[in-house]
Design an enzyme around this catalytic site. Sequence first.
Site, short mmCIF file in Angstrom:
data_model
loop_
_atom_site.label_atom_id
_atom_site.label_comp_id
_atom_site.label_asym_id
_atom_site.label_seq_id
_atom_site.Cartn_x
_atom_site.Cartn_y
_atom_site.Cartn_z
N GLU A 189 2.72 -2.31 5.44
CA GLU A 189 1.27 -2.13 4.91
C GLU A 189 0.35 -2.80 5.36
O GLU A 189 0.27 -4.16 5.52
CB GLU A 189 1.44 -2.46 3.25
CG GLU A 189 0.37 -2.11 2.57
CD GLU A 189 0.37 -2.34 1.14
OE1 GLU A 189 1.70 -2.35 0.46
OE2 GLU A 189 -0.53 -2.73 0.29
N LYS B 1 3.89 -6.86 -7.77
CA LYS B 1 4.23 -5.93 -6.49
C LYS B 1 3.37 -6.55 -5.33
O LYS B 1 3.85 -6.57 -4.51
CB LYS B 1 3.86 -4.56 -6.70
CG LYS B 1 4.21 -3.36 -5.61
CD LYS B 1 3.31 -3.42 -4.52
CE LYS B 1 3.45 -2.55 -3.23
NZ LYS B 1 2.67 -2.49 -2.20
N HIS C 268 -8.75 -2.07 3.00
CA HIS C 268 -7.62 -1.02 3.67
C HIS C 268 -8.19 -0.14 4.32
O HIS C 268 -7.54 0.31 5.33
CB HIS C 268 -7.30 -0.30 2.37
CG HIS C 268 -5.88 -1.08 1.68
ND1 HIS C 268 -5.33 -0.48 0.90
CD2 HIS C 268 -5.67 -2.44 1.64
CE1 HIS C 268 -4.12 -1.56 0.29
NE2 HIS C 268 -4.53 -2.39 0.89
C1 MEV Z 1 -1.04 -2.98 -3.16
O1 MEV Z 1 0.15 -2.99 -2.17
C2 MEV Z 1 -1.07 -4.60 -3.98
C3 MEV Z 1 -1.92 -4.29 -5.23
O2 MEV Z 1 -2.06 -3.20 -5.93
C4 MEV Z 1 -1.67 -5.71 -5.88
C5 MEV Z 1 -2.53 -5.67 -7.33
O3 MEV Z 1 -2.91 -4.65 -7.75
O4 MEV Z 1 -2.64 -6.83 -7.75
C6 MEV Z 1 -3.25 -4.44 -4.46
#
Ligand code: MEV
Length: 422
Positions: free
Chosen positions: A83, A261, A375
């Site tokens: 990612e 996550k 991103h």
């Molecule tokens: C994306 O891989 C992880 C996030 O969604 C974590 C979060 O929302 O705290 C940006």
Amino acid sequence: MENFTSRIKGFHNLSFEEKLQKIKELRGLSEEDIETLKATNPPYELFDRMIENNIGIMQIPIGLATNFIVDGKEVLIPMAVEESSVVAAASNLARMTREHGGFMTSNTGSIMIGQIQVLDLDTPYFAAQKIHMEKEKILKLANDQDPILVKFGGGAVDIETRIIDSAVGDMLIVHLVVNALDAMGANAVNTMAEAVAPLIEEITGGKVRLRILSNLADKRVVRASAVFDKELLGGDDVVWGMIEAWAFAEADPYRAATHNKGIMNAISAITVATANDWRAIEAGAHSYAARHGYYGSLTKYEIDDDGNLVGTIELPLALGIIGGASRIHPTAQVNLKIMGIEKAQELAAIVASVGLAQNAAALRALASEGIQKGHMKLHARNVAAQAGAKGDEVDKVAARMIEEGKVRMDRAIEVLEEIRKS
Ligand code: MEV
């Protein structure tokens, strides 16, 4: 080599080869280590032995997280993750802790739990009592299975019993508590649990069914804390926004799942980079997050007297550096060398710290501009490359798409044609 700083300005602007040279100098890597990182000569024979029916290798890029100080030591951290933005985000937030000493950690030791399920007991509480009376005999039998672990100061150290009410009635669960030292511990614990099962049947008069390690490694918990500088974060509003974002995760399992996550983005990436069992780490983290009967955040945040954000993470980390794949996987070995790891607990300290930095990075982005802007930059480069851009065309096409706010394949193809014509 020891006096290096993990604050390497402009590292991301170096070419792939330049980055490798830099890390080689900083961490004293050999030419062979560099070839291993480049995967010029993949260890096919090893992979063929590692799993059944091996037909190939799944390649995942390794990014180097910079700016980290963990327990007073500068450290560079390899992260294997597909990612975009993960490595940059963790490095960026680590930078904001440096003036305040970086990350401070503690741990509860390398203690794992093996579970032995005992069924068909008329008097399970009495059976549990008999287990406690025969504790030394059970521990000795367990330790006879792994004299090397015992020689180095580890091995089975305690027995716990629990009576649980289940769909098939009461059952006695015996926990074999094992100090796994620098190993993840699954092999040692499973071997011991299987070996003591007949003795446990004899002592209790019951029937043993399962004998297996628990991934809820709540005796192998690591804590890491850091002070994130208020000014570098963007001021009081951003700090408060991050507190509100964290409070959302604490109060709502739908949000906590995503929040955690994001933490695992870092934790699994280092776990993969060191060929540790990331499924075990994930299972441990999420079950620990639900240990109070509701699913919550693995992190906590507070504001100190100067208005800085103080973050703390707490989770089980069953990570090993001996035994298992981490010992034999050449890339894992190079990655451990880059981090300067000599003990499993040092690895766990780093992993928890990066998890905290990753979480703070996500909260900061979410509470302010959102995550898509960050991103988009890398995503735009990927789209440009997929459209056929080569060399510096990639950055030119990406920059134009970002400027226009249109990061799409059709636009990438058009922009590329325009650049080539001009
Ligand atoms: C994306 O891989 C992880 C996030 O969604 C974590 C979060 O929302 O705290 C940006």
